[in-house]
Design a protein around this motif. Structure first.
Motif, mmCIF file in Angstrom:
data_model
loop_
_atom_site.group_PDB
_atom_site.id
_atom_site.type_symbol
_atom_site.label_atom_id
_atom_site.label_comp_id
_atom_site.label_asym_id
_atom_site.label_seq_id
_atom_site.Cartn_x
_atom_site.Cartn_y
_atom_site.Cartn_z
ATOM 1 N N LEU A 32 0.770 -0.650 0.175
ATOM 2 C CA LEU A 32 -0.062 -0.332 -0.256
ATOM 3 C C LEU A 32 0.757 1.476 -0.021
ATOM 4 O O LEU A 32 0.508 2.106 -0.924
ATOM 5 C CB LEU A 32 -1.039 -0.020 1.482
ATOM 6 N N SER A 33 1.974 1.148 0.551
ATOM 7 C CA SER A 33 3.431 2.468 0.886
ATOM 8 C C SER A 33 3.543 2.321 -0.593
ATOM 9 O O SER A 33 3.570 4.071 -0.746
ATOM 10 C CB SER A 33 4.308 2.076 2.244
ATOM 11 N N ARG A 34 3.692 1.866 -1.471
ATOM 12 C CA ARG A 34 4.214 1.639 -2.368
ATOM 13 C C ARG A 34 3.212 2.331 -3.306
ATOM 14 O O ARG A 34 4.186 3.235 -3.995
ATOM 15 C CB ARG A 34 4.989 0.129 -2.820
ATOM 16 N N LEU A 35 2.709 1.806 -2.988
ATOM 17 C CA LEU A 35 1.110 2.077 -4.496
ATOM 18 C C LEU A 35 0.902 3.343 -4.177
ATOM 19 O O LEU A 35 0.896 4.074 -5.296
ATOM 20 C CB LEU A 35 0.048 0.887 -3.564
ATOM 21 N N VAL A 36 0.936 4.190 -2.853
ATOM 22 C CA VAL A 36 0.445 5.619 -2.785
ATOM 23 C C VAL A 36 1.915 6.030 -3.525
ATOM 24 O O VAL A 36 1.931 7.390 -4.277
ATOM 25 C CB VAL A 36 0.408 5.135 -1.037
ATOM 26 N N ARG A 37 3.033 5.631 -3.236
ATOM 27 C CA ARG A 37 4.806 6.815 -3.401
ATOM 28 C C ARG A 37 4.338 6.342 -5.023
ATOM 29 O O ARG A 37 3.860 7.773 -6.219
ATOM 30 C CB ARG A 37 5.972 5.742 -3.108
ATOM 31 N N ASP A 38 3.855 5.806 -5.826
ATOM 32 C CA ASP A 38 3.917 5.330 -7.370
ATOM 33 C C ASP A 38 2.651 6.578 -7.632
ATOM 34 O O ASP A 38 3.104 7.197 -8.853
ATOM 35 C CB ASP A 38 3.678 4.210 -7.606
ATOM 36 N N GLU A 39 1.474 6.326 -7.155
ATOM 37 C CA GLU A 39 0.134 7.307 -7.417
ATOM 38 C C GLU A 39 1.050 8.562 -7.598
ATOM 39 O O GLU A 39 0.564 9.275 -8.302
ATOM 40 C CB GLU A 39 -0.471 6.426 -7.181
ATOM 41 N N ILE A 40 0.976 8.637 -5.900
ATOM 42 C CA ILE A 40 1.965 10.747 -5.830
ATOM 43 C C ILE A 40 2.886 10.515 -7.523
ATOM 44 O O ILE A 40 2.732 12.253 -7.980
ATOM 45 C CB ILE A 40 2.598 10.376 -5.171
#
Length: 143
Positions: A32-40
């Protein structure tokens, strides 16, 4: 001395059904952390690309506007000179000036209307991707 693979590190199960709840929660948190960073990062890249295109367009319009302004000045002078053949020069300049103010007022109203219709530069693809990711996460939690 040969080392046995089973004594160096415990084997980590690859099948999610074999993992402990703690491992699953940790993996979920990391993913989830990686996903949020990638979306940002995606949103930043998308907004940056749109801003760059807008900047180039604004610069081109600015250059065209300056050249058009010089051309308009010449045409205005020609209109005043042409009208001064029929009326006194001061009256010709006054008539042309009033016409120009009317045209400027209409252009200002059109510009204001277009600015109100303009949408802010929103990272639409990133938002859609994030919504899809959230829906996928919700669906996987329900299972």
């Amino acid at each position: 001395m040969a080392s046995d693979a089973s004594t160096t590190a415990p084997a980590v199960p690859t099948d999610p059904a074999d993992k402990s709840v703690g491992d699953l929660v940790r993996n979920l948190s990391e993913d989830l952390s990686r996903l949020v960073r990638d979306e940002i990062h995606l949103a930043q890249a998308e907004v940056g690309a749109k801003a760059k295109k807008a900047g180039i367009g604004i610069g081109a319009f600015g250059g065209a506007g300056v050249i058009a302004l010089y051309g308009l000045g010449v045409l205005i002078a020609a209109a005043v000179l042409g009208l001064s053949a029929a009326v006194p020069a001061w009256l010709a300049a006054l008539i042309i000036g009033v016409v120009l103010f009317v045209v400027a007022g209409v252009a200002a109203l059109v510009g204001r209307k277009k600015l109100q219709q303009a949408a802010p530069p929103v990272p639409t693809r990133a938002i859609e991707s994030t919504k899809a990711d959230v829906a996928e996460i919700k669906e996987s939690i329900k299972r």
